[in-house]
Write an enzyme that holds these catalytic residues in place. Sequence first.
Site, mmCIF file in Angstrom:
data_model
loop_
_atom_site.group_PDB
_atom_site.id
_atom_site.type_symbol
_atom_site.label_atom_id
_atom_site.label_comp_id
_atom_site.label_asym_id
_atom_site.label_seq_id
_atom_site.Cartn_x
_atom_site.Cartn_y
_atom_site.Cartn_z
ATOM 1 N N GLY A 127 5.235 0.010 13.061
ATOM 2 C CA GLY A 127 5.235 0.963 11.923
ATOM 3 C C GLY A 127 3.940 1.467 11.448
ATOM 4 O O GLY A 127 3.511 2.625 11.602
ATOM 5 N N ASN A 142 -4.733 -2.509 7.376
ATOM 6 C CA ASN A 142 -6.221 -2.780 7.306
ATOM 7 C C ASN A 142 -6.949 -2.352 5.877
ATOM 8 O O ASN A 142 -6.636 -1.262 5.618
ATOM 9 C CB ASN A 142 -6.916 -2.015 8.441
ATOM 10 N N HIS A 148 4.851 0.266 1.602
ATOM 11 C CA HIS A 148 4.650 -1.231 2.228
ATOM 12 C C HIS A 148 3.515 -1.476 2.376
ATOM 13 O O HIS A 148 2.789 -2.398 2.157
ATOM 14 C CB HIS A 148 5.571 -1.446 3.361
ATOM 15 N N GLU A 149 2.603 -0.638 3.180
ATOM 16 C CA GLU A 149 1.336 -0.860 3.435
ATOM 17 C C GLU A 149 0.438 -0.974 2.245
ATOM 18 O O GLU A 149 -0.520 -1.681 2.154
ATOM 19 C CB GLU A 149 0.800 0.027 4.699
ATOM 20 N N HIS A 187 0.409 -4.179 0.392
ATOM 21 C CA HIS A 187 -0.126 -5.170 1.242
ATOM 22 C C HIS A 187 -1.650 -5.371 0.625
ATOM 23 O O HIS A 187 -2.149 -6.661 0.776
ATOM 24 C CB HIS A 187 -0.078 -4.910 2.473
HETATM 25 N N1 B3K Z 1 1.304 -6.197 9.105
HETATM 26 C C1 B3K Z 1 1.764 -5.314 10.096
HETATM 27 C C2 B3K Z 1 2.379 -5.753 11.253
HETATM 28 C C3 B3K Z 1 1.635 -6.231 12.248
HETATM 29 C C4 B3K Z 1 2.431 -6.662 13.703
HETATM 30 C C5 B3K Z 1 1.650 -7.230 14.726
HETATM 31 N N2 B3K Z 1 2.133 -7.586 15.821
HETATM 32 C C6 B3K Z 1 2.625 -4.109 9.678
HETATM 33 C C7 B3K Z 1 3.305 -4.530 8.372
HETATM 34 O O1 B3K Z 1 4.079 -5.451 8.332
HETATM 35 O O2 B3K Z 1 3.026 -3.849 7.345
HETATM 36 ZN ZN ZN Z 2 4.127 -5.758 6.147
#
Ligand code: B3K
Ligand code: ZN
Length: 856
Positions: free
Chosen positions: A262, A266, A298-299, A302
């Site tokens: 999705g 970063n 969601h991102e 994070h």
């Molecule tokens: N952290 C990433 C997912 C990475 C998957 C690597 N195969 C997206 C997320 O969960 O926000």
């Molecule tokens: Zn995630």
Amino acid sequence: MTEFSPRYLKDYQAPDYKISNVNLTIQLDDTKTIVTNVMDVTKASEHQRALVLDGEHMQLKSVMVNDTKLDRSQYQLSDSTLSIANLPEQFILTITTEINPVANTALEGLYKSADVYCTQCEAEGFRRITYFLDRPDVMAIYTTKIIADKTSFPFLLANGNKIEQGELANNLHFVTWHDPFPKPCYLFALVAGDFELLTDTFTTKSGREVNLELFVDKGNLSRSEHAMASLKKSMLWDEQQFNLEYDLDIYMIVAVDFFNMGAMENKGLNVFNSKFVLADDLSATDDDFFNVEAVIAHEYFHNWTGNRVTCRDWFQLSLKEGLTVFRDQQFSADMHSSAVTRIKNVKIVRAQQFAEDAGPMAHPIRPEKVMEMNNFYTLTVYEKGSEVIRMMHTILGDDAFKAGIELYFERHDGQAVTCDDFVAAMSDASNTCLSQFKYWYSQSGTPVLIVSDDYHEETNTYQLTIEQSHPQTHDKQEKQNLHIPVNFELISNDENDNQQGLLHCKQQKQTWTFENVSSKPVPALLGNFSAPVKLNYHYDDQALNTLMVNAADEFNRWDAGQKLFAGYIKQLINNPELELPLQVASALEQVLLSNADNAFKAEQLVLPSFDEMAAAIDEVNSGALVRAISILKRFIAQQLQSHFLHTYQSLCTSEFAKDGQAIGNRALKNVCLDYLALLDSANELALNQFKQANNMTDQLAAIKVAAVNDLRCFEDVMVEFARQWQGNTLVMDKWFTINALHNNENVVQRIIGLLEHPEFSIDNPNRARALIGAFAFYNSKYFHHQDGSGYEFLFAQLVKLNTINPQVASRLITPLIQFKSFDKTQQKLMKAELEKLSRLDNLSRDLIEKLDAALQ
Ligand code: B3K
Ligand code: ZN
């Protein structure tokens, strides 16, 4: 099969070396990108061990320790490592590598998505860019200089703040970025391309202004506003709910078309699958709008839960994912109907996570053994992980939960930690013992609660007994009793007698006695789905009717209806001639006539899906299950035809709006259409809706009913749809999906034909999932057809995907490896395809891990 060995949580050891600063210079080129990586390295303790760096799929050009270039005898190189011995306590290590982004179809590391260079480093992609200690507990400060052609790549982006830019000879230019926050390498990102840019600002509650920049392909600017609005909502929500403020001066989001999942969080530079950025009224459905908002949130979330506090090792993935999914679910629930949002979450858990638990890849939310980390971005780690966080929230209450989050950040900001650290913060902040609760982290499988009850008229007491049972899982793990929070309601004849509360199931078998209950109540258990478990209690239809109407918790009202339908579907599997009682339909008539909001009514009217049913029964005969669901649906459609038609017509308005009510109206209207499509006027209704539609939700609903009911208008509307939307990648994905859902015995031939369609490309994960994935996951009737053609088709595609993009292959193999849920005949056919696959000699680690587990 090739040998790959698994890694174990129990073998975790802290790194021997620390890398505090990383200075990258990346000169971009399609086939020969040069990466110079200058690192400050120190020994983590006094030792003489070699430094073993991870690295794959690249050419090593040179290695330098301080000012000395090493010759070939001074380091050792394998397929996946670079080892250097006899190192001083502290030194500068300079490594130069060459990589080929265009050849990178696995989309891990640095690759090209159409004309854009971009990176994907989580979980272990950074090792495809340079040699490094590619593990999340090595955190460094990054400075990244990107050099590329000025005309083709006017935008050069990386994490943090821009500190320098300039022109170079040969039409090249460079930009240097510095990220002041130490981070693991999986959060590194680089993007280079030509974009259209949407900018905005957000002022944090402490008064800092943050620049928000959204980069999209040219021509897509008008479709990026919803994503920007979603970002601002997320930023505000996190301040209001958790007191968490954004920390850099700039937040960038880039949308790309080639992406394995999705989106990716970063630091300061999220890279998104364009599917979760672009949306406008004509081309996006209501669900698309919902999902864009949820993934953006969601991102963003994070940034604290994942980036500021990250994982010590990849076994702890749920530390950031379970928690962040919980946070995005709470956010969505606050932005929309909380009951409907919760129902959507629960359906995923019940249909897909329960199936994972019942299959060969069953694992705890904190796995203990991993061969390919990308295989563990699972429904278990994410969705069940979120349920585990939610149970803590339920057990502790909102205030104590938030105090726990605060303590977690106070203790661990800037660190790479474990799930144990998280639970310790929760436990300490609330003074609650969570030691039994912690088994949720280490135990796989879906617990079953076996419930019995007793009413004693003479004493006006009611007794409820709950027994925990833990079915064996594929990993043969020994099970413990868990701490399971069970929301309950007792619904009595006399409303004043109703009781509700929370039960803490901790023992194998426990009984609760309720006083002053004047008649036998109906128990509604697991309100709001308070635990990810199955419930085993015999409700008769009358009890379920009572719950559908009288339960206080909306989730319980919905769930009672689902139980009623599931009961009849199960009976119909064995006895398709079963005479269905009118009250099944009349229960839904009440729903239609109730004054609940339309979004919720729509959920109440939808029957349990094939997957939800399959996860709830043993040894499914897929043909019989498909037939049973369709008999029940047709019966309801016939009984309530005039109600459906009336409701449908009353909701056909010409005005388009996007508020919650309008969305609910469309949802209900399209559920009515879905029932009406089983009756005489189906073709006319679908065709009409297709022609009249002024939004994608309605248009797509119309072609979908044409496909799944094989209506006369199907071919025509598909041609017209493709004509209207050709060139719009995201909408054409929907078109490919609808093709895959065609309820027709020629569907496999149709799909094989589409593999040659000029707009189809198996290299693009969205496309591959839209056509091949949609068929395997959602066309249950023909994927599981007894002639085995569906399985054979998937096999052939997996052979190709195995070399092109192992991560996509590994996702799409899911419906095949879950063969144990089906009856023996089907199992045999499914296994035969898996065995064929296992005999390929170039199998990726991703597929090997799953095939090993499945065929064990
Ligand atoms: N952290 C990433 C997912 C990475 C998957 C690597 N195969 C997206 C997320 O969960 O926000
Ligand atoms: Zn995630």
